[in-house]
Design a protein around this motif. Structure first.
Motif, PDB file in Angstrom:
ATOM      1  N   UNK A 222       0.833  -1.003  -0.027  1.00 57.39           N
ATOM      2  CA  UNK A 222       0.200   0.027  -0.089  1.00 57.39           C
ATOM      3  C   UNK A 222       0.882   1.199  -0.089  1.00 57.39           C
ATOM      4  N   UNK A 223       1.852   1.266   0.809  1.00 58.67           N
ATOM      5  CA  UNK A 223       2.566   2.569   1.175  1.00 58.67           C
ATOM      6  C   UNK A 223       3.520   2.883   0.209  1.00 58.67           C
ATOM      7  N   UNK A 224       4.119   1.943  -0.303  1.00 54.04           N
ATOM      8  CA  UNK A 224       5.221   2.218  -1.328  1.00 54.04           C
ATOM      9  C   UNK A 224       4.816   1.746  -2.696  1.00 54.04           C
ATOM     10  N   UNK A 225       4.123   1.040  -2.771  1.00 53.28           N
ATOM     11  CA  UNK A 225       3.791   0.461  -4.546  1.00 53.28           C
ATOM     12  C   UNK A 225       2.232   0.885  -4.936  1.00 53.28           C
ATOM     13  N   UNK A 226       1.475   1.730  -3.679  1.00 52.46           N
ATOM     14  CA  UNK A 226       0.236   2.097  -4.014  1.00 52.46           C
ATOM     15  C   UNK A 226      -0.928   1.280  -4.615  1.00 52.46           C
ATOM     16  N   UNK A 227      -0.631  -0.069  -4.320  1.00 50.18           N
ATOM     17  CA  UNK A 227      -1.795  -1.195  -4.523  1.00 50.18           C
ATOM     18  C   UNK A 227      -2.895  -0.628  -3.867  1.00 50.18           C
ATOM     19  N   UNK A 228      -3.997  -0.825  -4.347  1.00 47.53           N
ATOM     20  CA  UNK A 228      -5.351  -0.134  -3.591  1.00 47.53           C
ATOM     21  C   UNK A 228      -6.110  -1.493  -3.310  1.00 47.53           C
ATOM     22  N   UNK A 229      -6.331  -1.580  -1.975  1.00 48.99           N
ATOM     23  CA  UNK A 229      -7.211  -2.587  -1.286  1.00 48.99           C
ATOM     24  C   UNK A 229      -8.782  -2.247  -1.241  1.00 48.99           C
ATOM     25  N   UNK A 230      -9.477  -2.865  -1.855  1.00 53.13           N
ATOM     26  CA  UNK A 230     -11.047  -2.354  -1.654  1.00 53.13           C
ATOM     27  C   UNK A 230     -11.770  -3.747  -0.854  1.00 53.13           C
ATOM     28  N   UNK A 231     -12.048  -3.455   0.300  1.00 56.00           N
ATOM     29  CA  UNK A 231     -13.098  -4.496   0.979  1.00 56.00           C
ATOM     30  C   UNK A 231     -14.563  -4.632   0.281  1.00 56.00           C
ATOM     31  N   UNK A 232     -14.621  -5.630  -0.217  1.00 55.67           N
ATOM     32  CA  UNK A 232     -15.880  -5.749  -1.140  1.00 55.67           C
ATOM     33  C   UNK A 232     -15.964  -7.229  -1.433  1.00 55.67           C
ATOM     34  N   UNK A 233     -17.350  -7.484  -1.847  1.00 52.96           N
ATOM     35  CA  UNK A 233     -17.427  -9.001  -2.528  1.00 52.96           C
ATOM     36  C   UNK A 233     -18.009  -8.674  -4.006  1.00 52.96           C
ATOM     37  N   UNK A 234     -17.161  -9.409  -4.758  1.00 53.74           N
ATOM     38  CA  UNK A 234     -17.271  -9.420  -6.280  1.00 53.74           C
ATOM     39  C   UNK A 234     -18.511 -10.353  -6.711  1.00 53.74           C
ATOM     40  N   UNK A 235     -19.424  -9.858  -7.327  1.00 59.46           N
ATOM     41  CA  UNK A 235     -20.597 -11.030  -7.807  1.00 59.46           C
ATOM     42  C   UNK A 235     -20.420 -11.415  -9.002  1.00 59.46           C
ATOM     43  N   UNK A 246     -16.139  -5.361 -13.515  1.00 56.89           N
ATOM     44  CA  UNK A 246     -16.287  -6.023 -12.438  1.00 56.89           C
ATOM     45  C   UNK A 246     -17.254  -5.350 -11.585  1.00 56.89           C
ATOM     46  N   UNK A 247     -18.241  -6.313 -11.131  1.00 53.00           N
ATOM     47  CA  UNK A 247     -19.288  -5.764 -10.404  1.00 53.00           C
ATOM     48  C   UNK A 247     -19.571  -6.460  -8.855  1.00 53.00           C
ATOM     49  N   UNK A 248     -19.800  -5.739  -7.916  1.00 51.69           N
ATOM     50  CA  UNK A 248     -20.048  -6.092  -6.639  1.00 51.69           C
ATOM     51  C   UNK A 248     -20.392  -5.229  -5.557  1.00 51.69           C
ATOM     52  N   UNK A 249     -20.016  -5.288  -4.461  1.00 51.05           N
ATOM     53  CA  UNK A 249     -20.448  -4.603  -3.255  1.00 51.05           C
ATOM     54  C   UNK A 249     -19.311  -4.027  -2.374  1.00 51.05           C
ATOM     55  N   UNK A 250     -19.080  -2.720  -2.351  1.00 52.99           N
ATOM     56  CA  UNK A 250     -17.880  -2.144  -1.554  1.00 52.99           C
ATOM     57  C   UNK A 250     -18.734  -2.177  -0.078  1.00 52.99           C
ATOM     58  N   UNK A 251     -18.310  -3.225   0.858  1.00 52.31           N
ATOM     59  CA  UNK A 251     -18.663  -3.460   1.908  1.00 52.31           C
ATOM     60  C   UNK A 251     -18.190  -2.415   2.971  1.00 52.31           C
ATOM     61  N   UNK A 252     -17.339  -1.694   2.968  1.00 61.42           N
ATOM     62  CA  UNK A 252     -16.959  -0.765   3.772  1.00 61.42           C
ATOM     63  C   UNK A 252     -18.055   0.484   3.700  1.00 61.42           C
ATOM     64  N   UNK A 253     -18.225   0.682   2.535  1.00 64.59           N
ATOM     65  CA  UNK A 253     -19.201   2.051   2.145  1.00 64.59           C
ATOM     66  C   UNK A 253     -20.530   1.526   2.129  1.00 64.59           C
ATOM     67  N   UNK A 254     -20.701   0.058   1.912  1.00 66.86           N
ATOM     68  CA  UNK A 254     -22.149  -0.248   1.799  1.00 66.86           C
ATOM     69  C   UNK A 254     -22.819   0.009   0.939  1.00 66.86           C
ATOM     70  N   UNK A 255     -22.390   0.081  -0.450  1.00 70.66           N
ATOM     71  CA  UNK A 255     -22.833   0.307  -1.633  1.00 70.66           C
ATOM     72  C   UNK A 255     -22.394  -0.558  -3.016  1.00 70.66           C
ATOM     73  N   UNK A 256     -23.142  -0.631  -3.859  1.00 68.65           N
ATOM     74  CA  UNK A 256     -22.717  -1.356  -5.085  1.00 68.65           C
ATOM     75  C   UNK A 256     -21.671  -0.683  -5.928  1.00 68.65           C
ATOM     76  N   UNK A 257     -20.592  -1.486  -6.355  1.00 62.58           N
ATOM     77  CA  UNK A 257     -19.689  -0.733  -7.329  1.00 62.58           C
ATOM     78  C   UNK A 257     -19.470  -1.596  -8.523  1.00 62.58           C
ATOM     79  N   UNK A 258     -18.872  -1.043  -9.487  1.00 63.83           N
ATOM     80  CA  UNK A 258     -18.599  -1.263 -10.952  1.00 63.83           C
ATOM     81  C   UNK A 258     -17.420  -0.749 -11.293  1.00 63.83           C
ATOM     82  N   UNK A 259     -16.495  -1.530 -11.371  1.00 57.85           N
ATOM     83  CA  UNK A 259     -15.064  -0.790 -12.171  1.00 57.85           C
ATOM     84  C   UNK A 259     -14.806  -1.688 -13.411  1.00 57.85           C
ATOM     85  N   UNK A 260     -14.235  -1.040 -14.521  1.00 54.45           N
ATOM     86  CA  UNK A 260     -13.589  -1.470 -15.640  1.00 54.45           C
ATOM     87  C   UNK A 260     -12.300  -1.745 -15.215  1.00 54.45           C
TER      88      UNK A 260
END
Ligand SMILES: Cc1cc2nc3c(=O)[nH]c(=O)nc-3n(C[C@H](O)[C@H](O)[C@H](O)COP(=O)(O)OP(=O)(O)OC[C@H]3O[C@@H](n4cnc5c(N)ncnc54)[C@H](O)[C@@H]3O)c2cc1C
Ligand code: SF4
Length: 349
Positions: A222-235, A246-260
């Motif tokens: 995270x700190x040196x290589x800037x990998x982004x960790x996202x707590x979520x369930x991919x459906x 990639x579609x699922x739910x961001x479980x920290x924010x409690x909302x649906x997410x979609x990313x290309x």
């Protein structure tokens, strides 16, 4: 290899039976790149162990060989072996059936990767070429070239989906495969080093870093290589244009997410190898509900099986990293030689 070398080092005679035409287990068969956590090149490290065991005068390595039958009793087993045509070994026996007498057996038949096409998986591994697995990525990383299989171009956006085939009650694999969070973080760092303009995401239920791996790879990722960790369930993973949605739910924010994404990496879990299931059945040792060899001695005796004179080590016992595998191999070697030395003299010979 470590178990066989351990037996030989403490004075035992050992026959190492390997079904493939080469030694090295999954790290060699799957062309692992850098080892987790420190990233040392895997192949030279494994080669050192291969050389140690093949050079040992008390170790008889049989490649391209499988156990097809067992007779006798603890302290005096007779294994029937079948070697394939072209089996190569120092002093290799001719192809065909042979017998080996041995007082004790160590099962070290390892793991297989979860098949991401199975059951509840909706990630399109067999449909979309840009959905790959961790072992597929290891092969690319060992060639220092990460590309989208669909067009051979470097990906701009890469994500990992964790716990594929592990921690999944629906498919009956409730267990954690132990290494895939660390391996994903290591692979993410390697991608960021090779492709500094790329964005790399890891979608996780919760990150399970193993011992010191927390400090050694998770925080640097995270700190040196800037990998982004996202707590979520991919459906699900779906095609969209020439990319993947990639579609699922961001479980920290409690909302649906979609990313290309350009490349999706499935962190597939460990299951018992076909060899582990088959050898355990053949030797008559108890397997747990997942098919791994059951260590019946409890936490203070983790290499004894349900049958006297038969021991097990490594990923045949369950998910393990290399340190676990090597440590249990040393334990199994000591137990096996100790067992032989406890037998009446005639049997021990
Ligand atoms: C993608 C991925 C990356 C990994 N990277 C790392 C890492 O960087 N660092 C780390 O510590 N761990 C890593 N691991 C874990 C590591 O692969 C295991 O800890 C290790 O391979 C276990 O070794 P093993 O000898 O028990 O089993 P295996 O590596 O599975 O070897 C078992 C051997 O038994 C042979 N065999 C099977 N059945 C038979 C039979 N019937 N007769 C004869 N021979 C048979 C097989 O051919 C094989 O050679 C990774 C795992 C994965 C999935
Ligand atoms: S190590 Fe991580 S990815 Fe692997 S099963 Fe455990 S929690 Fe899931």
């Amino acid at each position: 290899m470590r178990a066989a070398h351990g037996v030989a080092e403490i004075g035992g005679q050992v026959v190492l039976i390997e079904q493939r035409s080469f030694l090295g287990g999954n790290p060699v068969a799957e062309s692992y790149a850098g080892l987790t956590p420190h990233g040392e090149p895997a192949q030279p490290q494994i080669r050192q162990i291969i050389e140690l065991v093949t050079a040992h005068p008390r170790a008889d390595v049989r490649l391209g060989t499988e156990v097809t039958g067992v007779a006798g009793e603890p302290g005096a087993f007779i294994l029937t072996l079948r070697s394939s045509e072209g089996a190569q070994a120092a002093g290799a026996p001719a192809a065909g059936a042979q017998e080996v007498e041995c007082g004790a057996v160590i099962i070290a038949t390892g793991f297989g990767h979860f098949d991401p096409g199975r059951s509840t998986q909706m990630y399109g591994y067999y449909e979309f070429p840009d959905v790959i697995t961790q072992p597929d990525l290891e092969v690319m990383l060992s060639e220092h070239r990460v590309v989208r299989p669909s067009n051979n171009q470097p990906p701009e956006r890469v994500c990992f989906i964790q716990c594929v085939g592990s921690r999944d009650r629906q498919i009956g694999n409730e267990y954690c495969s132990k290494v895939c969070c660390g391996v994903a973080s290591k692979e993410a760092i390697e991608i960021r080093k090779l492709l500094p303009d790329s964005k790399v995401f890891i979608f996780y239920i919760d990150m399970r870093m193993y011992g010191y791996w927390e400090n050694e790879i998770y925080w640097p990722a995270q700190e040196e290589h800037h990998v982004q960790y996202v707590k979520g369930l991919i459906t699900e993973v779906l095609p969209k244009g020439d990319r993947l949605l990639v579609r699922g739910e961001d479980t920290t924010m409690g909302r649906p997410m979609e990313l290309l994404m350009d490349l999706v990496v499935l962190s597939v879990g460990m299951e018992p190898s076909a060899g582990t299931r088959q050898v355990a059945r053949l030797l008559g040792v108890k397997q747990n509900k997942y098919g791994f060899v059951d260590a019946v001695g409890g936490p203070l005796d983790p290499v004894c099986t349900s049958r006297e004179g038969i021991f097990a080590c490594g990923a045949a016992l369950g998910p393990a990293d290399l340190e676990d595998a090597v440590a249990s191999a040393a334990g199994a070697a000591v137990k096996a030689v100790g067992y032989l030395r406890s037998l009446p003299v005639a049997a021990a010979n």
